[in-house]
Design a protein around this motif. Sequence first.
Motif, PDB file in Angstrom:
ATOM      1  N   HIS A 269       0.843  -1.365   0.060  1.00 29.51           N
ATOM      2  CA  HIS A 269       0.046   0.002   0.118  1.00 29.51           C
ATOM      3  C   HIS A 269       0.725   1.235  -0.085  1.00 29.51           C
ATOM      4  CE1 HIS A 269      -3.683  -2.339   0.471  1.00 29.51           C
ATOM      5  NE2 HIS A 269      -4.162  -1.546   1.498  1.00 29.51           N
ATOM      6  N   LEU A 270       0.480   2.147  -0.907  1.00 32.57           N
ATOM      7  CA  LEU A 270       1.138   3.558  -0.829  1.00 32.57           C
ATOM      8  C   LEU A 270       0.236   4.751  -0.691  1.00 32.57           C
ATOM      9  CD1 LEU A 270       4.277   4.200  -1.449  1.00 32.57           C
ATOM     10  CD2 LEU A 270       3.604   1.850  -2.107  1.00 32.57           C
ATOM     11  N   TRP A 285       7.837   9.926   5.192  1.00 30.33           N
ATOM     12  CA  TRP A 285       8.853  10.245   4.048  1.00 30.33           C
ATOM     13  C   TRP A 285       8.498  11.259   3.109  1.00 30.33           C
ATOM     14  CZ3 TRP A 285       9.644   4.522   2.216  1.00 30.33           C
ATOM     15  CH2 TRP A 285      10.394   3.751   3.334  1.00 30.33           C
ATOM     16  N   GLY A 286       9.473  12.059   2.854  1.00 31.01           N
ATOM     17  CA  GLY A 286       9.155  13.387   1.889  1.00 31.01           C
ATOM     18  C   GLY A 286       9.555  14.532   2.723  1.00 31.01           C
ATOM     19  N   LEU A 296       5.342  21.314  -6.837  1.00 27.03           N
ATOM     20  CA  LEU A 296       4.746  20.639  -5.951  1.00 27.03           C
ATOM     21  C   LEU A 296       5.556  19.618  -5.290  1.00 27.03           C
ATOM     22  CD1 LEU A 296       1.006  20.144  -7.040  1.00 27.03           C
ATOM     23  CD2 LEU A 296       2.044  22.034  -6.132  1.00 27.03           C
ATOM     24  N   HIS A 297       5.218  19.264  -3.744  1.00 28.62           N
ATOM     25  CA  HIS A 297       5.867  18.420  -2.922  1.00 28.62           C
ATOM     26  C   HIS A 297       5.024  17.187  -2.781  1.00 28.62           C
ATOM     27  CE1 HIS A 297       8.475  21.832  -1.841  1.00 28.62           C
ATOM     28  NE2 HIS A 297       7.682  22.601  -1.995  1.00 28.62           N
ATOM     29  N   VAL A 298       5.712  16.232  -2.857  1.00 35.05           N
ATOM     30  CA  VAL A 298       4.940  14.795  -2.561  1.00 35.05           C
ATOM     31  C   VAL A 298       5.401  14.265  -1.302  1.00 35.05           C
ATOM     32  CG1 VAL A 298       4.670  12.308  -3.330  1.00 35.05           C
ATOM     33  CG2 VAL A 298       5.139  13.855  -4.936  1.00 35.05           C
ATOM     34  N   VAL A 299       4.248  13.919  -0.578  1.00 32.63           N
ATOM     35  CA  VAL A 299       4.517  13.216   0.777  1.00 32.63           C
ATOM     36  C   VAL A 299       3.995  11.843   0.787  1.00 32.63           C
ATOM     37  CG1 VAL A 299       2.332  14.126   1.647  1.00 32.63           C
ATOM     38  CG2 VAL A 299       4.096  13.554   3.391  1.00 32.63           C
ATOM     39  N   GLU A 300       4.965  11.093   1.413  1.00 28.86           N
ATOM     40  CA  GLU A 300       4.668   9.543   1.231  1.00 28.86           C
ATOM     41  C   GLU A 300       4.665   8.812   2.707  1.00 28.86           C
ATOM     42  OE1 GLU A 300       6.979   5.758  -0.675  1.00 28.86           O
ATOM     43  OE2 GLU A 300       8.007   7.744  -0.472  1.00 28.86           O
ATOM     44  N   GLY A 301       3.605   7.885   2.690  1.00 30.40           N
ATOM     45  CA  GLY A 301       3.567   6.916   3.619  1.00 30.40           C
ATOM     46  C   GLY A 301       3.337   5.461   2.996  1.00 30.40           C
ATOM     47  N   GLY A 302       3.796   4.355   3.428  1.00 25.90           N
ATOM     48  CA  GLY A 302       3.615   3.126   2.764  1.00 25.90           C
ATOM     49  C   GLY A 302       3.392   1.899   3.851  1.00 25.90           C
ATOM     50  N   GLN A 303       3.061   0.873   3.295  1.00 26.64           N
ATOM     51  CA  GLN A 303       3.199  -0.488   4.030  1.00 26.64           C
ATOM     52  C   GLN A 303       3.799  -1.351   3.027  1.00 26.64           C
ATOM     53  OE1 GLN A 303      -1.193   0.751   4.618  1.00 26.64           O
ATOM     54  NE2 GLN A 303      -0.897  -1.146   6.136  1.00 26.64           N
ATOM     55  N   THR A 304       4.649  -2.311   3.580  1.00 25.99           N
ATOM     56  CA  THR A 304       5.399  -3.110   2.719  1.00 25.99           C
ATOM     57  C   THR A 304       4.830  -4.471   2.317  1.00 25.99           C
ATOM     58  OG1 THR A 304       7.525  -2.591   3.722  1.00 25.99           O
ATOM     59  CG2 THR A 304       7.482  -4.350   2.408  1.00 25.99           C
ATOM     60  N   LEU A 388      -2.918   4.526  10.861  1.00 24.11           N
ATOM     61  CA  LEU A 388      -1.702   4.923  11.542  1.00 24.11           C
ATOM     62  C   LEU A 388      -0.752   5.655  10.618  1.00 24.11           C
ATOM     63  CD1 LEU A 388       0.013   4.774  13.969  1.00 24.11           C
ATOM     64  CD2 LEU A 388       1.166   2.785  13.278  1.00 24.11           C
ATOM     65  N   ILE A 389      -0.659   5.534   9.353  1.00 19.31           N
ATOM     66  CA  ILE A 389       0.141   6.256   8.445  1.00 19.31           C
ATOM     67  C   ILE A 389      -0.641   7.620   8.431  1.00 19.31           C
ATOM     68  CG2 ILE A 389       0.809   6.603   6.034  1.00 19.31           C
ATOM     69  CD1 ILE A 389       1.555   3.559   6.542  1.00 19.31           C
ATOM     70  N   LEU A 390      -1.920   7.597   8.092  1.00 23.86           N
ATOM     71  CA  LEU A 390      -2.677   8.940   7.760  1.00 23.86           C
ATOM     72  C   LEU A 390      -2.531   9.913   9.023  1.00 23.86           C
ATOM     73  CD1 LEU A 390      -5.723   7.533   5.829  1.00 23.86           C
ATOM     74  CD2 LEU A 390      -3.529   8.912   4.955  1.00 23.86           C
TER      75      LEU A 390
END
Length: 501
Positions: A269-270, A285-286, A296-304, A388-390
Amino acid sequence: MSKRYVIGIDGGTESLRAGVFDLSGNPISFAATQYSTQFPASGWAEQNPDDWWRALVRSVKQAVQNASIKSSDILGLAVDTTCCSVLMLDKNGAPIRPALIWMDVRSDAEAAKILAAGDIALSVNSNGNGPVSAEWMLPKALWLKTNEPRNWDKAQTVCEYQDYINYRLTGRMCSSVNNVGVRWHHQGKEGRPLGLLHAAGLSDLADKWPEDTLELGEVVSHLHPQVAEELGLSADVPVAQGGADAFIGMIGVGVTKPGALAFITGSSHLHLGLSDKPFHAPGVWGTYLDALIPGLHVVEGGQTSTGSVVNWFKRTLAANNSYRELDAEAMLLPSGSDGVIALDHFQGNRTPYTDALSRGAFIGLSLGHSRAHMHRALMESVAMGSRLILETMQKGGFEPHDIVLSGGVTNSPLWLQIHADIIGKPLHLTEVANAPALGCAILASVGAGVYSDIEEAAMAMVRRTRTIKPSKYSSEYDDPYATYKSLYGALKSVRQPGRNR
């Protein structure tokens, strides 16, 4: 006058998919070819680059054939791939060894060395607090240099799946502004992290990286004549630069404005948002400037491991059943799976902990529980990881006002609703489930000159279809979620070094 088309190619973890689209974004046909992954040791994951190429040739030819169109009607194509799937090429452009794909986390020790090197380029890793992800380019490159010095010396090029495929298509070696911005610690298009490379003992990597870096949608070159013949296409077809699959998926769901977030689901999941302001915060991340849309700027979270976890469960414990059958069993259970809670870290954690050594777990099992409880608990754990990421992003200064979801989760009405209930926000869906492929089609249309830029093309080619809203059961997940959040720390406290690789 005949209708014109573009091809979007999505190189994923388990297969490569090619789609033919018209210039309004309507999918005409798809074709997919699977390839295998080898797991030589726990935490290791490798693929054969030749398998990628064979899959591309077969899928493109089949998609064009299925579309029943003339090859002369294809205006352009673009490719996205998994990111941080790192390979070494010799002086002839041939792979020296199998690629270390994105989920390979063998370079955990090297990642710690990169972090210890220290540099402003590391601000994108939880505001410089780290840890650096073992998935990323620099740790993998350092592992290869340290553990395979003969191969390293032989390597003229160190690149990614993305770069290798474009090279095979056109004969030109170049990198994508997207990949280098989000995974190579570049600061914008020209900002190679030379100080960080020197401090980490990787100064020679800069000479092995592709020299040219191209913007998304920029033309790499036209198809090499021999490749055009192999694909059954015209040599006049331009190949537009793509990037990392999930980030190109942002374009494919129409996330091109600040405040929006693309929720790309699949084997992993991204959670990828756009901001008009830069920020760096623990657990996210970001941000990455210019990595998608200039300015523009990208902000990132993710699940492996997400869809891959559910796939593991089916393959291991329910091989003779379909996902539909498993979902039907799980749908009869209450929210929270009667006390069974899972941790989705089967291949480590990407964010907010960035811990390659974390592993999955089930707790609360009794003799009264069934496989349906475990299946539902896994689906719920993945959604809890997203929540949790959000929440971590919100603490860092970014709260999306618009979430668009695509990918594998859309195939399961139950899992879709679980995500909406646990996250507690509406999730918008678009017409084309394969967002990366459509994103590539959008880039191909820009490269072919049909549209002036990515935003204009996305407006013309992306359409929303429906919204999944949180149900009345949403609040029932609060207590299970609190337990889920406590699992990582509890399990880390009893982790035995060296036993969970």
